[in-house]
Design a protein around this motif. Structure first.
Motif, short mmCIF file in Angstrom:
data_model
loop_
_atom_site.label_atom_id
_atom_site.label_comp_id
_atom_site.label_asym_id
_atom_site.label_seq_id
_atom_site.Cartn_x
_atom_site.Cartn_y
_atom_site.Cartn_z
N THR A 14 0.82 -1.20 0.00
CA THR A 14 0.00 0.00 0.00
C THR A 14 0.86 1.25 0.00
O THR A 14 0.53 2.24 -0.67
CB THR A 14 -0.93 0.00 1.23
OG1 THR A 14 -1.64 -1.22 1.27
CG2 THR A 14 -1.89 1.14 1.19
N GLU A 15 1.94 1.24 0.74
CA GLU A 15 2.80 2.42 0.83
C GLU A 15 3.38 2.80 -0.53
O GLU A 15 3.73 3.95 -0.76
CB GLU A 15 3.95 2.18 1.81
CG GLU A 15 3.53 1.83 3.21
CD GLU A 15 3.26 0.34 3.40
OE1 GLU A 15 3.97 -0.49 2.79
OE2 GLU A 15 2.33 0.02 4.15
N TRP A 16 3.53 1.82 -1.42
CA TRP A 16 4.13 2.07 -2.72
C TRP A 16 3.23 2.91 -3.63
O TRP A 16 3.73 3.62 -4.50
CB TRP A 16 4.46 0.77 -3.43
CG TRP A 16 5.53 -0.05 -2.78
CD1 TRP A 16 6.33 0.32 -1.73
CD2 TRP A 16 5.91 -1.35 -3.13
NE1 TRP A 16 7.19 -0.70 -1.41
CE2 TRP A 16 6.95 -1.75 -2.25
CE3 TRP A 16 5.48 -2.26 -4.07
CZ2 TRP A 16 7.56 -2.99 -2.32
CZ3 TRP A 16 6.09 -3.50 -4.14
CH2 TRP A 16 7.13 -3.85 -3.27
N VAL A 17 1.91 2.81 -3.47
CA VAL A 17 0.99 3.53 -4.36
C VAL A 17 0.19 4.61 -3.64
O VAL A 17 -0.59 5.33 -4.25
CB VAL A 17 0.01 2.55 -5.06
CG1 VAL A 17 0.75 1.65 -6.01
CG2 VAL A 17 -0.79 1.76 -4.06
N GLU A 18 0.39 4.74 -2.35
CA GLU A 18 -0.42 5.65 -1.54
C GLU A 18 -0.32 7.10 -1.99
O GLU A 18 -1.34 7.81 -2.09
CB GLU A 18 -0.03 5.52 -0.07
CG GLU A 18 -0.93 6.23 0.87
CD GLU A 18 -0.60 5.91 2.32
OE1 GLU A 18 -1.48 6.15 3.14
OE2 GLU A 18 0.52 5.45 2.61
N SER A 19 0.86 7.58 -2.31
CA SER A 19 1.02 9.00 -2.63
C SER A 19 0.29 9.37 -3.93
O SER A 19 -0.40 10.38 -3.99
CB SER A 19 2.49 9.37 -2.71
OG SER A 19 3.16 8.57 -3.66
#
Length: 114
Positions: free
Chosen positions: A49-54
């Motif tokens: 999730t952290e990879w696409v969150e921004s």
């Protein structure tokens, strides 16, 4: 660097979906297939999730702006929409009622078994 990775993952899923739709001839838009690819990657843990969150937060923040082309595109089909307004209204109302009934039954069943 985080935005670049995030944007790249989202775009890879989008282009994979477009490619699958183009070569398979499925009657589903490639962007929707790409969303399913991204969803599958997130659920299975292939993509964190952290990879696409921004990028996802940025797109959600500007979502209203992204609907403008769709609204303008509908103007090309205003005659078709007017001719089928009763059918569109009936199907919208019918599907809403069906969803409400199914959700109500599911909640009732869950509460009864709890």
């Amino acid at each position: 660097m985080n935005y670049i990775r995030s944007f790249a993952i989202v775009m890879i899923c989008f282009f994979l979906g477009q490619g699958i739709q183009h070569f398979s001839g499925l009657p589903v838009p490639g962007s929707i297939i790409g969303l399913f690819i991204l969803f599958f990657g997130l659920v299975t843990g292939i993509c964190r999730t952290e990879w696409v969150e921004s990028t996802c937060n940025l797109l959600i923040k500007h979502m209203a702006l992204l609907f403008v082309p769709v609204g303008v595109g509908l103007m090309n089909y205003l005659g078709v929409i007017e001719n089928n307004a009763a059918i569109i209204f009936a199907s919208t109302l019918g599907s809403t009622v069906i969803v409400l009934i199914v959700i109500g039954l599911a909640v009732h069943h869950k509460e009864k078994n709890s």
